[in-house]
Motif scaffolding. Structure first.
Motif, PDB file in Angstrom:
ATOM      1  N   LEU A   1       0.827  -1.198   0.000  1.00 35.04           N
ATOM      2  CA  LEU A   1       0.000   0.000   0.000  1.00 35.04           C
ATOM      3  C   LEU A   1       0.863   1.251   0.000  1.00 35.04           C
ATOM      4  CD1 LEU A   1      -2.839  -0.951   2.511  1.00 35.04           C
ATOM      5  CD2 LEU A   1      -3.070  -0.592   0.056  1.00 35.04           C
ATOM      6  N   ASN A   2       1.999   1.190   0.660  1.00 36.43           N
ATOM      7  CA  ASN A   2       2.869   2.361   0.728  1.00 36.43           C
ATOM      8  C   ASN A   2       3.592   2.624  -0.586  1.00 36.43           C
ATOM      9  OD1 ASN A   2       2.136   3.004   3.335  1.00 36.43           O
ATOM     10  ND2 ASN A   2       3.719   1.739   4.236  1.00 36.43           N
ATOM     11  N   LEU A   3       3.515   1.692  -1.530  1.00 37.09           N
ATOM     12  CA  LEU A   3       4.101   1.914  -2.848  1.00 37.09           C
ATOM     13  C   LEU A   3       3.181   2.733  -3.746  1.00 37.09           C
ATOM     14  CD1 LEU A   3       5.621  -1.611  -3.579  1.00 37.09           C
ATOM     15  CD2 LEU A   3       6.819   0.448  -2.831  1.00 37.09           C
ATOM     16  N   LEU A   4       1.931   2.915  -3.327  1.00 35.28           N
ATOM     17  CA  LEU A   4       0.993   3.715  -4.106  1.00 35.28           C
ATOM     18  C   LEU A   4       1.362   5.192  -4.013  1.00 35.28           C
ATOM     19  CD1 LEU A   4      -2.391   2.064  -3.021  1.00 35.28           C
ATOM     20  CD2 LEU A   4      -1.290   1.868  -5.245  1.00 35.28           C
ATOM     21  N   PRO A   5       0.890   5.990  -4.967  1.00 39.43           N
ATOM     22  CA  PRO A   5       1.159   7.431  -4.900  1.00 39.43           C
ATOM     23  C   PRO A   5       0.422   8.118  -3.746  1.00 39.43           C
ATOM     24  CG  PRO A   5       0.175   6.832  -7.018  1.00 39.43           C
ATOM     25  CD  PRO A   5       0.259   5.606  -6.200  1.00 39.43           C
ATOM     26  N   VAL A   6      -0.452   7.401  -3.078  1.00 39.70           N
ATOM     27  CA  VAL A   6      -1.120   7.914  -1.876  1.00 39.70           C
ATOM     28  C   VAL A   6      -0.757   6.988  -0.728  1.00 39.70           C
ATOM     29  CG1 VAL A   6      -3.042   8.986  -3.100  1.00 39.70           C
ATOM     30  CG2 VAL A   6      -3.245   6.641  -2.374  1.00 39.70           C
ATOM     31  N   THR A   7      -0.770   7.488   0.477  1.00 40.26           N
ATOM     32  CA  THR A   7      -0.413   6.664   1.628  1.00 40.26           C
ATOM     33  C   THR A   7      -1.606   5.816   2.051  1.00 40.26           C
ATOM     34  OG1 THR A   7      -1.113   8.290   3.267  1.00 40.26           O
ATOM     35  CG2 THR A   7       1.164   8.451   2.454  1.00 40.26           C
TER      36      THR A   7
END
Length: 128
Positions: A50-56
């Motif tokens: 999930l932390n690899l997404l552009p949003v946290t």
């Protein structure tokens, strides 16, 4: 469990003294073993993804809670879906059909290993 559900079986208890095929290692007490640095728990892996997404993950969870449709899906996923299709669940038809595949991790709605991105954040995620 899924693999075994395809079979019909009966579990019968057999005392250890009646086992003729025991070996020394099955009776050997385990020492305290520390998990290796490479072992990652499922939750940790999901949060890392999930932390690899552009949003946290925090932004995703907050947007999910504020989205009228996804907040209801989140509620049903956490508390249980109606047994029968109700008028409320009919409006959530795409999620109803996948209800057994939906999970919640850190407040984020997941479909398998994919994050369900609220419409408010979709453009931001698609830009990246």
């Amino acid at each position: 469990a899924l693999l075994l559900s395809a079979y019909s079986y009966t579990i019968v208890y057999k005392p250890g003294v009646n086992h003729n095929n025991v070996d020394g290692l099955s009776r050997l007490p385990l020492s305290q073993v520390k998990p290796s640095a490479f072992e990652v728990q499922g939750t940790d892996f999901t949060v890392c993804q999930l932390n690899l997404l552009p949003v946290t993950a925090k932004q995703l969870a907050a947007a999910t809670r504020s989205d009228p449709e996804l907040s209801r899906v989140l509620h049903f996923t956490l508390k249980g879906w109606p047994v029968v299709h109700t008028e409320e669940s009919m409006t959530l038809q795409p999620y109803w059909t996948r209800r057994s595949e939906l999970t919640v991790e850190c407040g984020c709605l997941l479909w398998g290993v994919r994050a369900v991105v609220p419409s408010k954040l979709q453009q931001q995620v698609l830009k990246e």
